[in-house]
Design an enzyme around this catalytic site. Structure first.
Site, PDB file in Angstrom:
ATOM      1  N   GLY D 131     -12.287  56.055  93.108  1.00  0.00           N
ATOM      2  CA  GLY D 131     -13.312  55.468  94.034  1.00  0.00           C
ATOM      3  C   GLY D 131     -13.093  56.171  95.189  1.00  0.00           C
ATOM      4  N   CYS D 132     -14.003  56.346  96.076  1.00  0.00           N
ATOM      5  CA  CYS D 132     -13.821  56.890  97.493  1.00  0.00           C
ATOM      6  C   CYS D 132     -12.766  56.074  98.424  1.00  0.00           C
ATOM      7  CB  CYS D 132     -15.367  56.939  98.105  1.00  0.00           C
ATOM      8  SG  CYS D 132     -16.166  55.333  98.072  1.00  0.00           S
ATOM      9  N   TYR D 133     -13.068  54.657  98.474  1.00  0.00           N
ATOM     10  CA  TYR D 133     -12.105  53.873  99.338  1.00  0.00           C
ATOM     11  C   TYR D 133     -10.523  53.954  98.838  1.00  0.00           C
ATOM     12  CZ  TYR D 133     -15.781  51.374 101.935  1.00  0.00           C
ATOM     13  OH  TYR D 133     -16.915  51.130 102.785  1.00  0.00           O
TER      14      TYR D 133
END
Lengths: 322, 322, 322, 322
Positions: D131-133
């Site tokens: 995921g990006c975060y």
């Protein structure tokens, strides 16, 4: 003090919410109902109240002395009829009853460009509230038309840019933040915007035969309209701002300034601010006009409230902080 | 491969930094120096290098085969002379050498509207790079002028809006984020912008006697120019886009589209994208043109690189990803 | 009604202009003077008046019953002394007189976190108005500290983000639109921001020995602060919002909500809006608090007006539309 | 050169379009198909090509040697299975196969945090793209965990803010420009975001028992993530940046800097940029880390391309301009 019960149809959109806020602050109005279409049943914060949107078809039209309709174009006219049948007066913010763009068979009603049509509005049961772009353009052009200053047969050029609330509170991909930010676009190319017809019809009623070319643009801002208008004139006025200063002397919601207005000067305020300049370096005399309004206030809810006040016999400025 | 040494004057501004980035990616160029005025001695990240700005007066002009000058208007011409005296060729991004706005006594040099003036640029030692607004407007108008389509004696209306990098990297209160965001303003009212003179002079050189009215606006975006242009025409072309498609056939940096371009289509790209439409509802035939460029690329550094490539005998597209 | 004459030092900055606007709308205040440093002599629109900034050293301090000082940190304290000597009461918006960050030798004066220190403010001649970030953080933490809920020896984490008006109306390249838009940055890394000291000193005065780690961030918005706070607690309250609902019951400028507040909920309003949640998935009990204020209103001019009202014996809410 | 045929599922979203752009520029890949759900049949400009989205169920999975799936969480896993059955390798950008958040019964596949898990990725047929975060947080924490520097039993605090493309290209009212501009909000309050579970599971696999508190925020920018991380450490490293500089020495897509990174430093680039500072004024040693990535590049499509290159036996940096 007795408060006048007011209903709002199409209350969940941007103009509708602005109307709710104005009604909440109005010393002589109280909210009778707020109705919405697809967002019926949703709750909204209005000032320090939380309200729930009724379905449009459940709106108790008869409970209101006046109904604002902010329903979509094409849907509004029928509900205006229902509200009238229930005994309410109506200010209609859609284009359904406006000159040039009205629905076929719709009744002729006063066009509520308030500063220009105050007397007609005062006695009306139904008022067609002008479009946002048309408000800016026509308030700018009216003093020139009234003085016969627009050159006969001229082409008036209207370039205007609006914040995205002008496109409504509809979930569309092209209105997402990541699509609008850092962008700027023209739309309704080729002079095809609905407001072009509206402007043309009203300008003709002012006695001008000018052609109009209107190009709207979408700005990456939430609210505000800036119109840049070029008008070939018969001759340049000696005092370039005199036509507006004379016509709008004493008007609480019109500001004529030497400096060019920008959106920031009018945001959240029910005013049009305008300046004008002679155009240098051209053979035929022309005026350049810059006019700014908040599309949701003077361009929608604020002007609608001016009209509602007049229709109800109240002071026109009530509930509208200048 | 031997790389051509390139110098940049005025390297710390927005156009200067864009030039540095382009030079850094150019397969046949190497940076000889980057000089700045008030920001001399400051460091900057250019691609994966960190450079330090020399003072303008310390710039080793003779080390460069070609110098880009992005110095301010009024200061640039003298440095162009110094660079020439030191043996360097020059692409000047200021207005000092442009038609219509050049300094008194400045030499006449080719005007680098590349797609229009390629041959003149190819043989030149000094090129005046066009202004950003002028690039958009003139690339849009050139095909109409070349075909005699602009109505004689017409008034061409040019409304354009630019991102704030067009105003330069100068610390000004009116360019602070909190002042520009959620605002939109016209400036240089009354047809007084320097680029109006530039456009007028160049359009006349295309053989058109049209009047021009140019109104620039400041957008709350970082980069990009959108020009909305109205042109009275002798007659409407049968195929409305034909003048541009014909004139710019095969051009790598011109895109003619059916859909209206917006800033997003051209940001960070060295292209002009354009569409046109006949104007409905008017008595005299008119075309509406929408043209978009990135003010720092096709409107400044990118076009300057096209010109530099030509001056140096390189392929015009080198270092310029389409 | 007799109106109290009010002076503003540092009137040309963002907080100063907000103060001018509040004074202009205040039913019991009238503007005695507005003074500025570098912008002396400039004119500004304040409501429907146009004023001219006096030079700070020409400000007729004795004409004002109360002076707001929005002068820069380090410069303000001396002018507070001058205003006192001239007989005026003072609300100082700088950090010069605040706990933890005050100038050496500056007098001890009440810290105007109004909802917490109302009685001390009421009797004061000089009030130190809290910093914007400190206001959000300390109003959020005060109810926990007052109830002994912050875990002994805990580390309280405060992440906050502010609109750019918090950085002042100074022409700086790093605050230009094209630099701030589409960016987001942390600053004052390593817990070194001046407000960290202010928060720490005030929190200690509340009886908590907690460590504080404060990281400020710069948002691409004009105004507003959102603070995200993590507090290790001795135990989770049964009703997570009870500490705030109890402590701030009846407070006109504090809103405790179930939903998370965002900047939009508080912009242009003199309120703090707050919610809290227990933190899931961790071994030790923690509360997460989200608090939002408008940095120029509750974080500066609005809270200063609350304090000024108290100092002058007026109703605390006067001139402050909730 | 033979080009590897690549398919994209979920190609019409923001991550999908970024993948298409990367594939278009990749010297060893060619697009086999681009499929979409609700937007099937729509056309999109990809570089200088115009493509039409196939329906997901019509995607010729067997034509691709590798498929990127950017389908929504919960839908992707089934299509990963279909692609595998058709003989394609897969990089899955959804959360369906990730540790901590994977669908029940989904196969265990390597977690493609490329710089940390390069060897596992190289031999895999299916990779779960982080995921990006989680990418920002875990790349920041991995060097500390690997050195045993995170204090045992500590609580690691992760505050992060993302541009709105992180929320996807779905028409939602709360993502409209007029709703997001000038706002900032926290969401997934109480440590409930899906990425918190993902980070926790992966951090545990690194050998740390730390608690994690993750608070995501929505920024009014199109793209970018800035993570502000506080880590209680056993002791402060002598050279605060040494853990990252050592672990990531030679990594083409990791930049360790003395200055704090901001979104602008990484936008449109496939890099993580990071700095760290010791925290002043606290009793227990802590590090403050600031990490920035572009959510669509290093946080999605760029890292997916690194993984795809490894899976296909290509150079990891291919098609990814640093």
């Amino acid at each position: 003090m007795h408060k006048v019960p007011i209903g709002v149809l199409g209350a969940s959109g941007y103009a509708g919410r602005e109307l709710l806020a104005l009604i909440g602050r109005h010393p002589a109005m109280t909210l009778a109902f707020a109705a919405a279409g697809t967002r019926r049943g949703e709750r909204a914060e209005v000032g320090d109240r939380v309200i729930t949107f009724a379905a449009t078809e459940d709106a108790p039209l008869g409970d209101a002395a006046l109904v604002f309709s902010a329903l979509p174009h094409g849907e509004s006219a029928a509900w205006v009829g229902s509200a009238r049948a229930a005994g309410a007066k109506v200010v209609d913010l859609s284009s359904d009853l406006r000159p040039g763009t009205g629905l076929a068979g719709a009744p002729a009603v006063p066009y509520g460009l308030t500063e220009v049509a105050r007397d007609a509005v005062r006695g009306a049961d139904v008022v067609a509230n002008p479009g946002c772009y048309a408000t800016a353009a026509l308030l700018a052009l009216a003093p020139l038309a009234a003085r016969g200053l627009i050159a006969p047969g001229a082409t008036v050029t209207i370039n205007a840019a609006s914040g995205v609330t002008g496109a409504g509170f509809t979930p569309r991909r092209d209105l997402l933040f990541a699509e609008v930010a850092e962008d700027f676009r023209a739309y309704a190319l080729g002079n095809t915007h609905r407001h072009a017809s509206e402007m043309r019809a009203v300008l003709a009623s002012f006695g001008s035969d000018a052609d109009l070319v209107f190009t709207p643009h979408l700005l990456p801002v939430a609210r505000g309209i800036l119109a840049t208008i070029l008008v070939p004139v018969a001759e340049l006025p000696h005092d370039v701002l005199a036509p507006w200063r004379e016509q709008y002397a004493g008007e609480p919601f019109i500001e004529i300034t030497d400096e060019a207005p920008s959106l920031r000067d009018v945001t959240r305020r029910n005013v049009m601010r305008l300046t004008a300049r002679p155009v240098a370096g051209v053979r035929r005399p022309m005026l350049q006009i810059i006019a700014a309004i908040d599309n949701l206030m003077k361009g929608a809810a604020g002007q609608a409230m001016q009209n509602a006040n007049l229709v109800l016999g109240l002071d026109e400025t009530m509930g509208l902080p200048s």
